[in-house]
Design a protein around this motif. Structure first.
Motif, PDB file in Angstrom:
ATOM      1  N   VAL A  48       0.862  -1.185   0.000  1.00  5.61           N
ATOM      2  CA  VAL A  48       0.000   0.000   0.000  1.00  5.61           C
ATOM      3  C   VAL A  48       0.893   1.227   0.000  1.00  5.61           C
ATOM      4  CG1 VAL A  48      -1.817  -1.215   1.253  1.00  5.61           C
ATOM      5  CG2 VAL A  48      -0.145   0.151   2.532  1.00  5.61           C
ATOM      6  N   THR A  49       0.327   2.382  -0.354  1.00  9.09           N
ATOM      7  CA  THR A  49       1.111   3.599  -0.398  1.00  9.09           C
ATOM      8  C   THR A  49       1.609   3.992   0.988  1.00  9.09           C
ATOM      9  OG1 THR A  49       1.056   5.941  -0.981  1.00  9.09           O
ATOM     10  CG2 THR A  49      -0.987   4.990  -0.190  1.00  9.09           C
ATOM     11  N   GLU A  50       2.755   4.636   1.030  1.00  9.30           N
ATOM     12  CA  GLU A  50       3.332   5.067   2.302  1.00  9.30           C
ATOM     13  C   GLU A  50       2.477   6.115   2.990  1.00  9.30           C
ATOM     14  OE1 GLU A  50       7.273   6.336   1.295  1.00  9.30           O
ATOM     15  OE2 GLU A  50       8.119   4.354   1.705  1.00  9.30           O
ATOM     16  N   ARG A  51       1.633   6.826   2.229  1.00 11.44           N
ATOM     17  CA  ARG A  51       0.782   7.871   2.790  1.00 11.44           C
ATOM     18  C   ARG A  51      -0.574   7.344   3.251  1.00 11.44           C
ATOM     19  NH1 ARG A  51       2.724  12.961   1.694  1.00 11.44           N
ATOM     20  NH2 ARG A  51       4.477  13.080   0.245  1.00 11.44           N
ATOM     21  N   SER A  52      -0.745   6.047   3.236  1.00  8.64           N
ATOM     22  CA  SER A  52      -2.017   5.464   3.642  1.00  8.64           C
ATOM     23  C   SER A  52      -2.235   5.659   5.141  1.00  8.64           C
ATOM     24  CB  SER A  52      -2.044   3.976   3.292  1.00  8.64           C
ATOM     25  OG  SER A  52      -3.239   3.378   3.747  1.00  8.64           O
ATOM     26  N   ALA A  58      -2.972   2.544   8.014  1.00  7.16           N
ATOM     27  CA  ALA A  58      -2.307   1.295   7.636  1.00  7.16           C
ATOM     28  C   ALA A  58      -0.957   1.206   8.327  1.00  7.16           C
ATOM     29  CB  ALA A  58      -2.133   1.227   6.127  1.00  7.16           C
ATOM     30  N   ASP A  70       2.569  -1.603   8.795  1.00  4.17           N
ATOM     31  CA  ASP A  70       3.205  -2.848   8.375  1.00  4.17           C
ATOM     32  C   ASP A  70       2.805  -3.983   9.318  1.00  4.17           C
ATOM     33  OD1 ASP A  70       4.420  -1.489   6.364  1.00  4.17           O
ATOM     34  OD2 ASP A  70       6.353  -1.276   7.370  1.00  4.17           O
ATOM     35  N   VAL A 105      -0.185  -6.381   5.249  1.00  2.00           N
ATOM     36  CA  VAL A 105       0.081  -5.047   4.707  1.00  2.00           C
ATOM     37  C   VAL A 105       1.568  -4.725   4.808  1.00  2.00           C
ATOM     38  CG1 VAL A 105      -0.282  -2.571   5.092  1.00  2.00           C
ATOM     39  CG2 VAL A 105      -2.222  -4.154   5.133  1.00  2.00           C
ATOM     40  N   LYS A 149       3.896  -1.222   3.665  1.00  2.00           N
ATOM     41  CA  LYS A 149       3.950   0.089   3.030  1.00  2.00           C
ATOM     42  C   LYS A 149       5.130   0.173   2.072  1.00  2.00           C
ATOM     43  CE  LYS A 149       1.556   3.036   6.352  1.00  2.00           C
ATOM     44  NZ  LYS A 149       1.642   4.285   7.144  1.00  2.00           N
ATOM     45  N   SER A 150       4.907   0.857   0.934  1.00  2.00           N
ATOM     46  CA  SER A 150       5.963   0.957  -0.068  1.00  2.00           C
ATOM     47  C   SER A 150       5.768   2.229  -0.892  1.00  2.00           C
ATOM     48  CB  SER A 150       5.947  -0.263  -0.990  1.00  2.00           C
ATOM     49  OG  SER A 150       6.849  -0.099  -2.074  1.00  2.00           O
ATOM     50  N   SER A 151       6.880   2.871  -1.244  1.00  4.41           N
ATOM     51  CA  SER A 151       6.824   4.048  -2.120  1.00  4.41           C
ATOM     52  C   SER A 151       6.544   3.656  -3.564  1.00  4.41           C
ATOM     53  CB  SER A 151       8.155   4.807  -2.057  1.00  4.41           C
ATOM     54  OG  SER A 151       9.218   3.984  -2.520  1.00  4.41           O
ATOM     55  N   SER A 170      -1.193   6.534  -4.671  1.00  2.00           N
ATOM     56  CA  SER A 170      -2.426   6.645  -3.911  1.00  2.00           C
ATOM     57  C   SER A 170      -3.576   6.022  -4.688  1.00  2.00           C
ATOM     58  CB  SER A 170      -2.719   8.118  -3.620  1.00  2.00           C
ATOM     59  OG  SER A 170      -3.925   8.251  -2.919  1.00  2.00           O
TER      60      SER A 170
END
Length: 426
Positions: A192-196, A199, A201, A218, A220-222, A226
């Motif tokens: 998922v986006t880092e800005r979520s 959410a 890890d 989940v 997070k990844s750049s 979005s």
């Protein structure tokens, strides 16, 4: 003046840690500091002129006379230097602020969006036409790309449910497009986006696809934009409903061709059916807006520079009138006409040098303050001051050259006065 500058410094400090009110506080800080500097100009401008005059005075008699004459009327000299300081300061503030915001935001875009150009349909599971893909791969600056499969699935996290999100399948060619190895999801993970928001890890969520509902972890990844999710190719196949070639990632490694690449993509992509995003597209749009803004404001403020330089000519003209007998006496004692013109030229350059130097210093500070205030609500963590020398140095050179030209007419008038006529009534 000291209280105004100190109060402005306190408000500027508060602005950098105030969140959404940072811009308003920065404007207030700039106003306080500007008032303190302008009101106090008569305090520090004459000493600066004396110091600079002492430096050039070591070059000979004529420069020494010019240095002394520059501060003979401190208030007039201060008013002239202040006008130039204000005009140059405003322009440098815009240049530094624009360059700093541009470099900072572009750096943030590069970090948060590793994909240079991403092209997909407004219908996320619509396959891209082959002719469009071929045209995009041949666009100027584009040196590679890869097609990715896309499906739609429901994202369920506890009591939260998000319908029909785009799920992208990871393919090995991605690493060649983004230029570096990024997080690769395994069959049990969803990126998922880092800005979520909300959410974290390690969270367990459900993905409800056409053929199956999967429980995944989940991460997070750049790599993910979005509104997107990314899973492994096997996981995407298990979800079902994937459309091959529904998303195209393009690589533009040479940033000098970013603008041409973004323009070519915009011409090829029909905005009613497809959307183009990514680092290069966003950076090109931002640079275009900032460039137009800077060009318009600089053109408007150039009028202020012209007015300030007219003040230089006016100051020298009054000086010539007031020192007519003195100039005639120096001519009678052996000062040549060209030396008299040189003296006025140096006097003009001293006024311009002090005004431009203070204006550039103030402009750099205010540009940094404004850029920092803009960065606070955007949560930009790394802000680097950037001074665009390509823009600033020519502006400084033009201001100094114009000041030199402003001394031509007063110098000619002073040199044409006959010593005999000027001294006749003594």
């Amino acid at each position: 003046c000291g209280l105004l500058v100190a109060a402005g410094g306190v408000v500027a400090y508060l602005a950098l840690g105030s969140g959404e009110d940072a811009i308003l506080l920065a404007v207030a800080a700039g106003a306080l500091i500007t008032l303190g500097v302008l009101f106090g100009a008569v305090i520090f401008i004459p000493p600066l002129l004396r110091g600079l005059g002492a430096v050039v005075g070591s070059l000979g008699v004529t420069p020494r006379l010019a240095g002394q004459n520059a501060v003979r009327n401190p208030r007039r000299a201060t008013a002239t230097a202040t006008a130039l300081m204000l005009a140059v300061g405003l322009i440098v503030t815009l240049q530094v602020g624009t360059a700093t915001v541009s470099q900072t935001v572009l750096g943030e875009i590069d970090r948060s969006r590793p994909v240079d150009i991403q092209v997909g349909g407004w219908d996320p599971v619509e396959q891209l036409p082959a002719d469009l893909v071929d045209g995009l791969l041949k666009a100027p600056g584009v040196e590679g790309g890869t097609l990715l499969p896309v499906a739609q699935a429901n994202f369920v996290r506890g009591q939260e449910r998000y319908e029909q999100l785009s799920v992208v399948g990871y393919v090995p060619e991605i690493e060649q497009v983004i230029g570096a190895e990024r997080t690769r999801p395994d069959d049990t993970q969803v990126l998922v986006t880092e800005r979520s928001e909300g959410a974290a890890d390690g969270q367990r969520i459900l993905l409800e696809g056409r053929d199956a509902t999967l429980e995944l972890t989940v991460l997070k990844s750049s790599l993910v934009a979005s509104g997107q999710l990314m899973v492994s190719a096997d996981t995407l196949e298990r979800l079902g409903g994937a459309t091959p070639g529904a998303l195209l990632w393009l690589s533009v490694p040479d940033r000098s061709q970013a603008a041409s690449a973004a323009g070519a993509v915009a011409e090829l992509v029909d905005p009613d059916r497809y959307q183009a995003t990514g680092t290069v597209v966003e950076a090109a749009a931002m640079e275009s807006v900032l460039g137009v803004l800077l060009m318009v404001t600089t053109a408007l403020l150039a009028v202020a520079v012209v007015i300030a330089l007219l003040g230089v000519s006016n100051t020298l003209g009054l000086s010539v009138l007031e020192r007519a007998r003195e100039s005639a006496l120096m001519r009678a004692l052996g000062l040549q006409a060209r030396s008299l013109r040189l003296m006025l030229l140096i006097e003009a350059l001293l006024l311009a040098a002090v005004g431009v130097a203070v204006g550039v210093a103030a402009g750099i500070f205010f540009g940094w303050l404004g850029a920092s205030a803009v960065a606070v609500p955007l949560e930009v963590t790394e802000l680097s001051l950037h001074v665009d020398l390509v823009q600033t140095l020519p502006m400084v050179g033009i201001a100094v050259l114009a000041a030199a030209l402003a001394s031509v007419l007063p110098g000619r008038r002073a040199a044409k006065v006959s010593p005999t006529e000027a001294l006749a009534d003594i």
